[in-house]
Design an enzyme around this catalytic site. Structure first.
Site, PDB file in Angstrom:
ATOM      1  N   LYS A  67       6.427  -1.948   1.823  1.00 55.61           N
ATOM      2  CA  LYS A  67       5.249  -1.446   2.451  1.00 55.61           C
ATOM      3  C   LYS A  67       4.126  -2.151   2.399  1.00 55.61           C
ATOM      4  CE  LYS A  67       3.638   3.338   3.175  1.00 55.61           C
ATOM      5  NZ  LYS A  67       3.384   3.177   4.621  1.00 55.61           N
ATOM      6  N   LEU A  81      11.264   1.478   7.070  1.00 52.96           N
ATOM      7  CA  LEU A  81      10.714   2.080   5.952  1.00 52.96           C
ATOM      8  C   LEU A  81      11.265   3.412   5.315  1.00 52.96           C
ATOM      9  CD1 LEU A  81       8.283   1.330   3.729  1.00 52.96           C
ATOM     10  CD2 LEU A  81       7.223   3.160   5.153  1.00 52.96           C
ATOM     11  N   HIS A 135      -1.189 -21.275  -0.003  1.00 58.76           N
ATOM     12  CA  HIS A 135       0.218 -20.430   0.251  1.00 58.76           C
ATOM     13  C   HIS A 135       0.811 -19.978  -1.053  1.00 58.76           C
ATOM     14  CE1 HIS A 135      -0.944 -21.645   4.222  1.00 58.76           C
ATOM     15  NE2 HIS A 135      -0.134 -20.726   4.666  1.00 58.76           N
ATOM     16  N   ARG A 151       7.937   4.092  -4.830  1.00 59.62           N
ATOM     17  CA  ARG A 151       7.866   3.056  -3.885  1.00 59.62           C
ATOM     18  C   ARG A 151       7.003   1.909  -4.031  1.00 59.62           C
ATOM     19  NH1 ARG A 151       7.658   5.148   2.091  1.00 59.62           N
ATOM     20  NH2 ARG A 151       5.577   5.543   1.495  1.00 59.62           N
ATOM     21  N   GLU A 156      12.215   2.895  14.139  1.00 56.45           N
ATOM     22  CA  GLU A 156      11.315   4.013  13.636  1.00 56.45           C
ATOM     23  C   GLU A 156       9.937   4.022  14.358  1.00 56.45           C
ATOM     24  OE1 GLU A 156       9.771   3.094   9.639  1.00 56.45           O
ATOM     25  OE2 GLU A 156       9.908   0.892  10.081  1.00 56.45           O
ATOM     26  N   TYR A 172       0.691  -1.226   0.015  1.00 56.34           N
ATOM     27  CA  TYR A 172       0.093   0.011   0.057  1.00 56.34           C
ATOM     28  C   TYR A 172       0.627   1.440   0.037  1.00 56.34           C
ATOM     29  CZ  TYR A 172       0.902   0.909   5.142  1.00 56.34           C
ATOM     30  OH  TYR A 172       1.480   1.383   6.208  1.00 56.34           O
TER      31      TYR A 172
HETATM   32  N1  PDD Z   1       2.977   5.357   7.347  1.00 59.29           N
HETATM   33  N2  PDD Z   1       7.505   4.003   8.795  1.00 59.29           N
HETATM   34  C1  PDD Z   1       6.388   3.375   8.843  1.00 59.29           C
HETATM   35  C2  PDD Z   1       6.324   1.876   9.578  1.00 59.29           C
HETATM   36  C3  PDD Z   1       5.214   3.868   8.284  1.00 59.29           C
HETATM   37  O1  PDD Z   1       4.030   2.905   8.040  1.00 59.29           O
HETATM   38  C4  PDD Z   1       5.434   5.029   7.559  1.00 59.29           C
HETATM   39  C5  PDD Z   1       3.909   5.555   6.836  1.00 59.29           C
HETATM   40  C6  PDD Z   1       6.405   5.834   7.682  1.00 59.29           C
HETATM   41  C7  PDD Z   1       6.480   7.143   6.919  1.00 59.29           C
HETATM   42  O2  PDD Z   1       6.365   6.829   5.669  1.00 59.29           O
HETATM   43  P1  PDD Z   1       6.114   8.336   4.547  1.00 59.29           P
HETATM   44  O3  PDD Z   1       6.793   9.304   4.977  1.00 59.29           O
HETATM   45  O4  PDD Z   1       6.281   7.524   3.321  1.00 59.29           O
HETATM   46  O5  PDD Z   1       4.485   8.163   5.010  1.00 59.29           O
HETATM   47  C8  PDD Z   1       7.487   5.075   8.378  1.00 59.29           C
HETATM   48  C9  PDD Z   1       1.694   5.492   6.561  1.00 59.29           C
HETATM   49  C10 PDD Z   1       1.251   7.068   6.623  1.00 59.29           C
HETATM   50  C11 PDD Z   1       0.307   4.774   7.286  1.00 59.29           C
HETATM   51  O6  PDD Z   1       0.720   3.495   7.368  1.00 59.29           O
HETATM   52  O7  PDD Z   1      -0.583   5.174   7.583  1.00 59.29           O
END
Ligand code: PDD
Length: 287
Positions: free
Chosen positions: A149, A207, A102, A52, A182, A33
């Site tokens: 992601k 990520l 699977h 990405r 993170e 996603y």
């Molecule tokens: N989340 N790390 C994780 C684990 C994340 O799920 C996200 C983003 C980020 C930041 O990535 P970006 O700057 O590309 O949004 C870092 C999204 C917003 C979510 O799951 O809602």
């Protein structure tokens, strides 16, 4: 006005939007996603998010559900049809619908695509940024491929819920060396007593956040001191400032870590300045 979602080729009422019970996203979390910010009617950094997405799909050997141009068109349409001026647009692609097994399904199974959008309140976000948020540490317990992601977010859900139950808005994962990897849905940053910005390198363990990349561009443009290296929870306790970044939060100051006050307990000036400048470094495309 009712919300509209895009599901596998059709724009449908959000309340009626559904995928099949044997969608592999539903049964195996076999999908990926992206979340893009919508700001003043513009989709923020769509090319970087789709790059990405392309990488995530490639790592899992899932085909694009349709051409990249078509995906861009649908993202714009869903934002427009939902009259989103400020908010988020979400895209999910899974390996498709197949009898539960699977092993990957045969090549004739098409990937599933879902796109939704929602409005958010800029005023509420600014009010939050003026206050800052608390984060709560949590042992890193995710698989090593968090650079992909995927929709497999159960560890993130549990970490964030733990944070919430302990007075926080975000969880910070701590690896076995005591370093912050993170957040549950954000990247983590500190500003040291000497004024250096520190964030973990994006090679592994996190990520590769798009918001993080934009902030790095800003840091270079503004000639700020910067160190891309892991930092420990202890360093965060002693930092002058801390903040998190994500498309959903932008630059969000952190004022407490595990209940301990960071800096003077108020959002830091570096974080607030980066937040203010953020959209000057983004690629804005009309929805
Ligand atoms: N989340 N790390 C994780 C684990 C994340 O799920 C996200 C983003 C980020 C930041 O990535 P970006 O700057 O590309 O949004 C870092 C999204 C917003 C979510 O799951 O809602």
């Amino acid at each position: 006005m009712s919300r509209i979602a895009y599901v596998n080729g059709q724009y449908v009422r959000h309340g009626d939007a559904a995928v099949h019970v044997e969608d592999r996203g539903y049964q195996f979390a076999d999908g990926v996603y992206e979340v893009c910010e919508v700001w003043q009617g513009k989709i923020v950094d769509m090319p970087r998010h789709l790059d990405r997405l392309s990488r995530s799909l490639g790592e899992l050997q899932i085909d694009w559900p349709m051409s990249r141009n078509a995906v861009e068109f649908v993202l714009r349409q869903v934002v427009r049809r939902n009259l989103v001026k400020n908010g988020l647009v979400y895209i999910q692609v899974t390996r498709g619908v197949a009898k539960r097994d699977h092993f990957f399904p045969s090549d004739d199974v098409a990937p599933s695509i879902v796109v939704t959008a929602k409005s958010t309140s800029p005023a509420a976000a600014e009010a939050q940024a003026e206050k800052g948020i608390s984060v709560v540490s949590y042992p890193e317990n995710r698989w090593p491929r968090v650079d992909i992601k995927t929709v497999a977010l159960l560890p993130n859900v549990l970490a964030k819920q733990h944070a919430k139950e302990n007075g926080g808005k975000e969880a910070w994962y701590i690896d076995t060396e005591g370093n912050v990897t993170e957040g549950g849905s954000t990247n983590a940053w500190i500003v040291t007593k000497d004024g250096a910005l520190v964030t973990r390198p994006a090679e592994n363990g996190i990520l590769r956040g798009i918001t993080r990349a934009v902030v790095l561009d800003l840091v270079k443009r503004e000639d700020l001191t910067f160190e891309e290296r892991p930092f420990s929870l202890q360093e965060a306790f002693e930092a002058k400032e801390a903040f998190v970044t994500a498309a959903s939060t932008l630059v969000m100051p952190v004022t407490r870590v595990d209940g301990r006050i960071v800096g003077n307990g108020h959002p830091g000036s570096v974080a607030l300045r980066l937040r203010e400048l953020f959209h000057t470094a983004t690629d804005l495309q009309t929805a």
